[in-house]
Design a protein around this motif. Structure first.
Motif, PDB file in Angstrom:
ATOM      1  N   THR A  25      38.725  29.701  28.747  1.00 10.55           N
ATOM      2  CA  THR A  25      40.331  29.346  27.925  1.00 10.55           C
ATOM      3  C   THR A  25      41.399  30.359  28.057  1.00 10.55           C
ATOM      4  OG1 THR A  25      39.710  29.978  25.910  1.00 10.55           O
ATOM      5  CG2 THR A  25      39.191  27.767  26.495  1.00 10.55           C
ATOM      6  N   ARG A  26      40.781  31.563  28.376  1.00  8.29           N
ATOM      7  CA  ARG A  26      41.983  32.785  28.493  1.00  8.29           C
ATOM      8  C   ARG A  26      42.365  33.025  29.746  1.00  8.29           C
ATOM      9  NH1 ARG A  26      42.660  36.601  24.373  1.00  8.29           N
ATOM     10  NH2 ARG A  26      42.774  38.115  26.237  1.00  8.29           N
ATOM     11  N   SER A  27      41.673  32.780  30.651  1.00  9.55           N
ATOM     12  CA  SER A  27      41.465  33.446  31.997  1.00  9.55           C
ATOM     13  C   SER A  27      42.674  32.428  32.861  1.00  9.55           C
ATOM     14  CB  SER A  27      40.072  32.880  32.984  1.00  9.55           C
ATOM     15  OG  SER A  27      40.209  33.445  34.199  1.00  9.55           O
ATOM     16  N   GLY A  28      43.696  33.439  33.178  1.00  8.13           N
ATOM     17  CA  GLY A  28      44.790  33.086  33.944  1.00  8.13           C
ATOM     18  C   GLY A  28      45.941  32.796  33.172  1.00  8.13           C
ATOM     19  N   ALA A  29      45.683  32.325  31.779  1.00  7.49           N
ATOM     20  CA  ALA A  29      46.816  32.009  30.985  1.00  7.49           C
ATOM     21  C   ALA A  29      47.681  32.954  30.802  1.00  7.49           C
ATOM     22  CB  ALA A  29      46.395  31.701  29.484  1.00  7.49           C
ATOM     23  N   VAL A  30      49.062  32.772  31.041  1.00  8.86           N
ATOM     24  CA  VAL A  30      50.218  33.571  30.482  1.00  8.86           C
ATOM     25  C   VAL A  30      50.504  33.861  29.064  1.00  8.86           C
ATOM     26  CG1 VAL A  30      52.580  34.216  30.802  1.00  8.86           C
ATOM     27  CG2 VAL A  30      51.337  32.843  32.729  1.00  8.86           C
ATOM     28  N   ARG A  31      50.125  35.311  28.653  1.00  9.82           N
ATOM     29  CA  ARG A  31      50.361  35.784  27.202  1.00  9.82           C
ATOM     30  C   ARG A  31      51.358  36.433  27.098  1.00  9.82           C
ATOM     31  NH1 ARG A  31      45.222  37.353  28.958  1.00  9.82           N
ATOM     32  NH2 ARG A  31      45.729  39.585  28.552  1.00  9.82           N
ATOM     33  N   THR A  32      52.247  36.080  26.119  1.00  8.15           N
ATOM     34  CA  THR A  32      53.407  36.702  25.804  1.00  8.15           C
ATOM     35  C   THR A  32      53.174  38.001  25.145  1.00  8.15           C
ATOM     36  OG1 THR A  32      53.838  35.481  23.835  1.00  8.15           O
ATOM     37  CG2 THR A  32      54.833  34.605  25.669  1.00  8.15           C
ATOM     38  N   THR A  33      54.023  38.903  25.394  1.00 10.35           N
ATOM     39  CA  THR A  33      53.825  40.195  24.618  1.00 10.35           C
ATOM     40  C   THR A  33      54.790  40.549  23.804  1.00 10.35           C
ATOM     41  OG1 THR A  33      54.715  41.546  26.618  1.00 10.35           O
ATOM     42  CG2 THR A  33      52.199  41.075  26.679  1.00 10.35           C
ATOM     43  N   GLY A  34      54.687  41.623  23.074  1.00 11.84           N
ATOM     44  CA  GLY A  34      55.826  42.205  22.229  1.00 11.84           C
ATOM     45  C   GLY A  34      56.863  43.003  23.067  1.00 11.84           C
ATOM     46  N   VAL A  58      57.396  39.707  39.520  1.00  9.66           N
ATOM     47  CA  VAL A  58      56.027  39.410  39.175  1.00  9.66           C
ATOM     48  C   VAL A  58      55.117  40.595  40.079  1.00  9.66           C
ATOM     49  CG1 VAL A  58      53.975  37.761  39.352  1.00  9.66           C
ATOM     50  CG2 VAL A  58      56.098  36.759  38.895  1.00  9.66           C
ATOM     51  N   VAL A  59      54.311  41.370  39.121  1.00  8.25           N
ATOM     52  CA  VAL A  59      53.920  42.502  39.528  1.00  8.25           C
ATOM     53  C   VAL A  59      52.484  41.971  39.496  1.00  8.25           C
ATOM     54  CG1 VAL A  59      53.244  44.881  39.305  1.00  8.25           C
ATOM     55  CG2 VAL A  59      55.642  44.126  38.826  1.00  8.25           C
ATOM     56  N   GLN A  60      51.641  42.018  40.650  1.00 10.81           N
ATOM     57  CA  GLN A  60      50.167  41.520  40.900  1.00 10.81           C
ATOM     58  C   GLN A  60      49.473  42.743  41.284  1.00 10.81           C
ATOM     59  OE1 GLN A  60      49.256  38.529  43.737  1.00 10.81           O
ATOM     60  NE2 GLN A  60      47.145  38.745  43.152  1.00 10.81           N
ATOM     61  N   PHE A  61      48.417  43.065  40.216  1.00 12.27           N
ATOM     62  CA  PHE A  61      47.418  44.094  40.746  1.00 12.27           C
ATOM     63  C   PHE A  61      46.121  43.499  41.198  1.00 12.27           C
ATOM     64  CE2 PHE A  61      49.881  46.392  37.782  1.00 12.27           C
ATOM     65  CZ  PHE A  61      49.674  47.893  38.201  1.00 12.27           C
ATOM     66  N   ALA A  62      45.640  43.740  42.380  1.00 15.59           N
ATOM     67  CA  ALA A  62      44.647  43.043  43.110  1.00 15.59           C
ATOM     68  C   ALA A  62      43.873  44.069  43.873  1.00 15.59           C
ATOM     69  CB  ALA A  62      45.622  42.318  44.071  1.00 15.59           C
ATOM     70  N   THR A  63      42.896  43.497  44.420  1.00 17.40           N
ATOM     71  CA  THR A  63      41.702  44.200  45.235  1.00 17.40           C
ATOM     72  C   THR A  63      41.621  43.723  46.576  1.00 17.40           C
ATOM     73  OG1 THR A  63      39.922  43.421  43.842  1.00 17.40           O
ATOM     74  CG2 THR A  63      40.638  45.353  43.293  1.00 17.40           C
ATOM     75  N   ALA A  64      41.070  44.374  47.437  1.00 18.38           N
ATOM     76  CA  ALA A  64      40.775  43.646  48.756  1.00 18.38           C
ATOM     77  C   ALA A  64      39.925  42.709  48.646  1.00 18.38           C
ATOM     78  CB  ALA A  64      40.513  44.815  49.719  1.00 18.38           C
ATOM     79  N   GLY A 122      55.625  38.436  29.940  1.00 17.77           N
ATOM     80  CA  GLY A 122      54.167  38.271  29.449  1.00 17.77           C
ATOM     81  C   GLY A 122      53.356  39.026  30.597  1.00 17.77           C
ATOM     82  N   ARG A 123      51.859  38.597  30.786  1.00 23.51           N
ATOM     83  CA  ARG A 123      51.069  39.123  31.337  1.00 23.51           C
ATOM     84  C   ARG A 123      49.878  38.032  31.406  1.00 23.51           C
ATOM     85  NH1 ARG A 123      48.253  44.628  29.973  1.00 23.51           N
ATOM     86  NH2 ARG A 123      46.705  43.956  31.323  1.00 23.51           N
ATOM     87  N   SER A 124      49.119  38.133  32.727  1.00 23.86           N
ATOM     88  CA  SER A 124      47.960  37.083  32.827  1.00 23.86           C
ATOM     89  C   SER A 124      46.851  37.765  33.613  1.00 23.86           C
ATOM     90  CB  SER A 124      48.354  35.773  33.362  1.00 23.86           C
ATOM     91  OG  SER A 124      48.831  35.993  34.755  1.00 23.86           O
ATOM     92  N   SER A 125      45.678  37.533  33.021  1.00 21.97           N
ATOM     93  CA  SER A 125      44.374  38.199  33.762  1.00 21.97           C
ATOM     94  C   SER A 125      43.788  37.047  34.524  1.00 21.97           C
ATOM     95  CB  SER A 125      43.677  39.047  32.736  1.00 21.97           C
ATOM     96  OG  SER A 125      44.395  40.126  32.150  1.00 21.97           O
ATOM     97  N   GLY A 126      43.323  37.196  35.347  1.00 24.52           N
ATOM     98  CA  GLY A 126      42.573  36.142  36.461  1.00 24.52           C
ATOM     99  C   GLY A 126      43.702  35.526  37.082  1.00 24.52           C
ATOM    100  N   ALA A 127      43.253  34.410  37.895  1.00 27.81           N
ATOM    101  CA  ALA A 127      44.246  33.808  38.724  1.00 27.81           C
ATOM    102  C   ALA A 127      45.122  32.860  37.778  1.00 27.81           C
ATOM    103  CB  ALA A 127      43.462  32.948  39.699  1.00 27.81           C
ATOM    104  N   PRO A 128      46.498  32.992  37.916  1.00 33.03           N
ATOM    105  CA  PRO A 128      47.282  32.314  37.050  1.00 33.03           C
ATOM    106  C   PRO A 128      47.145  30.865  37.201  1.00 33.03           C
ATOM    107  CG  PRO A 128      48.441  33.315  38.761  1.00 33.03           C
ATOM    108  CD  PRO A 128      46.977  33.871  38.892  1.00 33.03           C
ATOM    109  N   ARG A 129      47.355  30.134  36.044  1.00 31.68           N
ATOM    110  CA  ARG A 129      47.297  28.918  36.022  1.00 31.68           C
ATOM    111  C   ARG A 129      48.344  28.304  36.900  1.00 31.68           C
ATOM    112  NH1 ARG A 129      45.442  28.052  29.834  1.00 31.68           N
ATOM    113  NH2 ARG A 129      43.259  29.069  30.059  1.00 31.68           N
ATOM    114  N   PRO A 130      48.379  27.383  37.882  1.00 25.91           N
ATOM    115  CA  PRO A 130      49.467  26.917  38.909  1.00 25.91           C
ATOM    116  C   PRO A 130      50.552  26.160  37.992  1.00 25.91           C
ATOM    117  CG  PRO A 130      47.439  26.227  39.764  1.00 25.91           C
ATOM    118  CD  PRO A 130      46.988  26.770  38.346  1.00 25.91           C
ATOM    119  N   ASP A 131      50.445  25.408  36.843  1.00 25.10           N
ATOM    120  CA  ASP A 131      51.355  24.971  36.159  1.00 25.10           C
ATOM    121  C   ASP A 131      51.993  25.819  35.397  1.00 25.10           C
ATOM    122  OD1 ASP A 131      49.025  25.029  34.610  1.00 25.10           O
ATOM    123  OD2 ASP A 131      49.549  23.445  33.256  1.00 25.10           O
TER     124      ASP A 131
END
Length: 147
Positions: A25-34, A58-64, A122-131
């Motif tokens: 349920t948390r994967s890819g969800a955009v979470r607002t931060t302080g 949008v800053v994306q941290f990725a690996t090959a 905000g930030r998200s971890s995992g593939a962001p939810r398209p919507d």
């Protein structure tokens, strides 16, 4: 198997199912931060991030080896064609380990969303939810032809 073993096994399976559901349920969800700390802003700027140059960065941290990272990069590129105010910065997490640690990036892809002032939306971890990604981009970087 005795009753105690069956109860322990059942409890372990239930706990595993609950944790898996929670992570999903948390994967890819955009979470607002302080908001970003001064240190986080310095780290992002050190990576070449210039939020003042776009409505939304949008800053994306990725690996090959990360398939969801490639899909996310393609989705961001597609969104950029319709939203000229969107800037996407791709960071190789493997070569920027100091930044990964400083920003508490625990998995890829991890995305940070910054407005023009540099405020962390905000930030998200995992593939962001398209919507959610499309809604965030539409709210902060209007589509071409719109003001």
């Amino acid at each position: 198997m005795d009753l105690t073993g069956a109860v322990v096994l059942g409890a372990a399976l239930l706990l595993t199912a609950v944790v898996a559901w929670w992570l999903r349920t948390r994967s890819g969800a955009v979470r607002t931060t302080g908001g970003a700390t001064v240190r986080e802003v310095e780290v992002l700027r050190g990576l070449g991030v210039r939020p003042e140059d776009a409505d939304l960065t949008v800053v994306q941290f990725a690996t090959a080896f990360c398939a969801p990272c490639r899909a996310t990069k393609a989705r961001l590129t597609q969104l950029q064609t319709r939203h000229p105010g969107l800037a996407a910065v791709h960071v190789d997490a493997e070569s920027e380990l100091d930044a990964v640690r400083a920003l508490d990036v625990r998995r890829t892809p991890t995305l940070f969303y910054l407005d023009r002032s540099g405020a962390l939306l905000g930030r998200s971890s995992g593939a962001p939810r398209p919507d959610e990604l499309a809604a965030l981009v539409a709210a902060h970087a209007p589509a071409q032809g719109h003001v």
